[in-house]
Write an enzyme that holds these catalytic residues in place. Structure first.
Site, PDB file in Angstrom:
ATOM      1  N   ASP A 230      53.986   1.737   4.717  1.00  0.00           N
ATOM      2  CA  ASP A 230      53.316   0.901   5.718  1.00  0.00           C
ATOM      3  C   ASP A 230      54.304  -0.185   6.146  1.00  0.00           C
ATOM      4  OD1 ASP A 230      51.064  -0.265   7.176  1.00  0.00           O
ATOM      5  OD2 ASP A 230      50.982  -1.789   5.594  1.00  0.00           O
ATOM      6  N   ASP A 232      55.026  -3.608   7.936  1.00  0.00           N
ATOM      7  CA  ASP A 232      54.331  -4.829   8.342  1.00  0.00           C
ATOM      8  C   ASP A 232      55.348  -5.829   8.890  1.00  0.00           C
ATOM      9  OD1 ASP A 232      52.498  -6.813   8.714  1.00  0.00           O
ATOM     10  OD2 ASP A 232      52.023  -7.113   6.614  1.00  0.00           O
ATOM     11  N   GLU A 234      56.190  -8.613  11.131  1.00  0.00           N
ATOM     12  CA  GLU A 234      55.456  -9.661  11.855  1.00  0.00           C
ATOM     13  C   GLU A 234      56.472 -10.574  12.554  1.00  0.00           C
ATOM     14  OE1 GLU A 234      52.344 -11.519   9.580  1.00  0.00           O
ATOM     15  OE2 GLU A 234      51.664  -9.620   8.783  1.00  0.00           O
ATOM     16  N   TYR A 309      42.018 -10.152  13.051  1.00  0.00           N
ATOM     17  CA  TYR A 309      41.599 -11.390  12.399  1.00  0.00           C
ATOM     18  C   TYR A 309      42.710 -12.404  12.641  1.00  0.00           C
ATOM     19  CZ  TYR A 309      44.025  -8.528   8.821  1.00  0.00           C
ATOM     20  OH  TYR A 309      44.892  -7.695   8.155  1.00  0.00           O
TER      21      TYR A 309
HETATM   22  C1  I5I Z   1      46.782 -14.340   5.153  1.00  0.00           C
HETATM   23  C2  I5I Z   1      47.777 -13.405   4.928  1.00  0.00           C
HETATM   24  C3  I5I Z   1      47.680 -12.167   5.551  1.00  0.00           C
HETATM   25  C4  I5I Z   1      46.600 -11.904   6.344  1.00  0.00           C
HETATM   26  C5  I5I Z   1      45.631 -12.835   6.553  1.00  0.00           C
HETATM   27  C6  I5I Z   1      45.724 -14.081   5.961  1.00  0.00           C
HETATM   28  C7  I5I Z   1      48.450 -10.983   5.544  1.00  0.00           C
HETATM   29  C8  I5I Z   1      47.784 -10.094   6.331  1.00  0.00           C
HETATM   30  O1  I5I Z   1      46.680 -10.612   6.811  1.00  0.00           O
HETATM   31  C9  I5I Z   1      48.083  -8.736   6.581  1.00  0.00           C
HETATM   32  N1  I5I Z   1      47.157  -7.862   6.999  1.00  0.00           N
HETATM   33  C10 I5I Z   1      47.715  -6.554   7.079  1.00  0.00           C
HETATM   34  C11 I5I Z   1      49.124  -6.766   6.661  1.00  0.00           C
HETATM   35  N2  I5I Z   1      49.200  -8.170   6.403  1.00  0.00           N
HETATM   36  N3  I5I Z   1      46.855 -15.545   4.526  1.00  0.00           N
HETATM   37  C12 I5I Z   1      46.714 -16.476   4.042  1.00  0.00           C
HETATM   38  S1  I5I Z   1      46.658 -17.784   3.243  1.00  0.00           S
END
Ligand code: I5I
Length: 486
Positions: A230, A232, A234, A309
């Site tokens: 996967d 990721d 960002e 989200y």
């Molecule tokens: C967060 C950290 C992540 C989040 C939401 C809040 C990491 C990801 O989503 C994520 N989703 C799919 C891959 N990564 N943090 C805080 S504190």
């Protein structure tokens, strides 16, 4: 040296927990908004968790029973029901692999796996994590993948482990989990908010890409419990933790990376007789979606995990549902909802049956909210981050339910009143006297998202992150997909 007390590997270990304070208790993300801000614009064989040559796994004591509120569901629709498990969950969260409701999941995404090379974001946000990565990377070329927290991943001992088992820790536990749930897919999630810097430097460089891809192949052969990878990143095009990174060339870089990973996974499959999946977690706001050539990239991917989200949060004064499904008249930004993200990703070229919608097992909250009406704080403006479970501004669902919602079907507690925006399909908790606001996914909104995924022909739903749920959100995801209790 991060851990001066680290015993030599041949010394028997009986650790129940890490004897040192762990840098990985800090989540991967600065919690400063992954989708937020429009300014990012330019900005087979595998049973026993092994390959063909792996010894059988002793599954004594497995499968583990479902715990807390998790109920057993029959996945009669064949939808994806995935969740992220975090490597550092074994520390303060006390959420080791054996608490994962594995029989209710099709996929476990193991976050996060780092890449050697330039990682200034990690260095800044988590110096101890950075030095741990440096030691894992010594002797390895830049752009190799490695495990981050060796203790959590490979060394921590659990009941039934032998001291000289070469693989204990989370990965040892995942091998036992998978040997007793052979159909489940376990993928290492490479990158994340603080570990994405190297992607920007490798994606458009053929030699670096080759180093990366071949190291992923070695990783998958070494830790054969994994069923693919996967990615990721960002984010392609920028808008992540490192504001200095991201360019329009990331568009071709992302496609090239997916193409080369898919070719490697096909080759590896021919060598081991297994099938490997390629997935990617992607930013769900319009500016992030626009930075990728989805028409091309989708052809190489099995699933796209849309991070529906973090659309709003206390990093800005703007108020909104952080994980809402539908836009409303009050929405500040166009495109910052689950349904709009799905529409936009599909319009950009992602086939519905590869799209997986994200459910938040956590909430985001503000304190010092002013200017709203008595029952609708969203017309006001936000102040600061509310006190969080692990990080300021961020609350685990389990804590929200017990401390602020007043139970699974509570109407509010501790000065908070529960509201549900039926248009947005989003709950919120509002403490008018304190000016505190929490936005999150609850049982009702998680069910609505899964129902939406089913009705629109999506592959399914996933969540971040499994330790933050007490079972009620994952149950609701199944209910929304139309799964019946066993
Ligand atoms: C967060 C950290 C992540 C989040 C939401 C809040 C990491 C990801 O989503 C994520 N989703 C799919 C891959 N990564 N943090 C805080 S504190």
């Amino acid at each position: 040296m991060l851990r001066p007390g680290l015993p030599a590997p041949f010394i028997p270990r009986v650790d129940a927990q890490s004897p040192w304070s762990s840098p990985w208790q800090v989540a991967d993300r600065a919690c400063d908004g992954s989708n937020g801000g429009d300014n990012g614009g330019d900005s087979g064989g595998g049973d026993n968790g092994g390959g063909t040559d792996q010894p059988p796994v002793d599954t004594t004591g497995w499968p583990k029973p479902l715990v807390e509120n998790n109920r057993a569901y029959r996945n009669n629709t064949g939808h994806v029901v995935a969740s992220y498990f975090v490597e550092w969950g074994v520390y303060g969260r006390n959420f080791p692999v054996d608490r994962i409701p594995a029989t209710n999941l099709t996929h476990i995404l193991y976050g996060f796996v780092p890449i050697c090379g330039p990682n200034p974001t990690l260095q800044q946000e988590n110096p101890a994590g950075y030095s741990a990565l440096q030691s894992q990377c010594s002797g390895k070329p830049d752009y190799s993948v490695v495990l981050h927290d060796k203790f959590a991943a490979l060394e921590k001992s659990y009941p039934g482990d032998k001291w000289d088992d070469p693989i204990r820790g989370n990965i040892g536990q995942l091998m036992k989990m998978k040997a007793s749930n052979p159909g489940i897919r376990v993928l290492p999630s490479i990158g994340g908010w603080t570990l994405s810097d190297p992607f920007f430097h490798l994606a458009n460089d053929a030699a670096r890409r080759a180093t990366f891809v071949s190291s992923v192949k070695t990783f998958l052969k070494t830790y054969a419990v994994f069923d693919g990878v996967d990615i990721d990143w960002e984010y392609p095009g920028g808008g992540g933790a490192n504001t200095g990174l991201g360019s329009s060339s990331d568009r071709t870089g992302y496609t090239s990376l997916m193409r080369d990973l898919r070719a490697m996974l096909t080759q590896l499959g021919q060598e081991t007789g297994r099938t490997y999946e390629l997935t990617s977690a992607v930013g769900a706001g319009p500016a992030k979606i626009d930075q990728v050539d989805w028409q091309q990239a989708s052809t190489y991917l099995d699933y796209v995990f849309a991070m529906t989200y973090d659309f709003y949060g206390a990093w800005s004064g703007e108020l909104g549902h952080h994980a809402g499904l539908n836009p409303t008249a009050q929405s500040i930004h166009e495109g910052f909802t689950g349904a709009e993200a799905v529409t936009n990703l599909m319009a950009a070229g992602v086939p519905a049956d590869k799209l997986v919608m994200g459910v938040a097992m956590y909430g985001r909250g503000w304190s010092g909210v002013t200017g709203g009406t008595v029952d609708n704080p969203f017309t006001g403006t936000g102040g600061n981050k509310i006190a969080g479970t692990w990080e300021a501004g961020v609350l685990d669902y389990r804590q929200i339910e017990s401390a602020f919602q007043g139970g699974a079907s509570g109407k509010g507690a501790n000065g908070f009143v529960y509201y549900y925006d039926t248009q947005a399909q989003a709950p919120y908790l509002w403490n008018a006297s304190r000016g505190e606001l929490i936005t999150y996914d609850d049982v009702r909104s998680a069910r609505a998202k899964a129902d939406y995924a089913k009705r629109n022909g999506l592959a399914g739903v996933f969540s971040w992150e499994i330790d933050a749920d007490n079972g009620n959100i994952l149950n609701a995801m199944h209910e929304g997909l139309g799964h019946s209790p066993k």
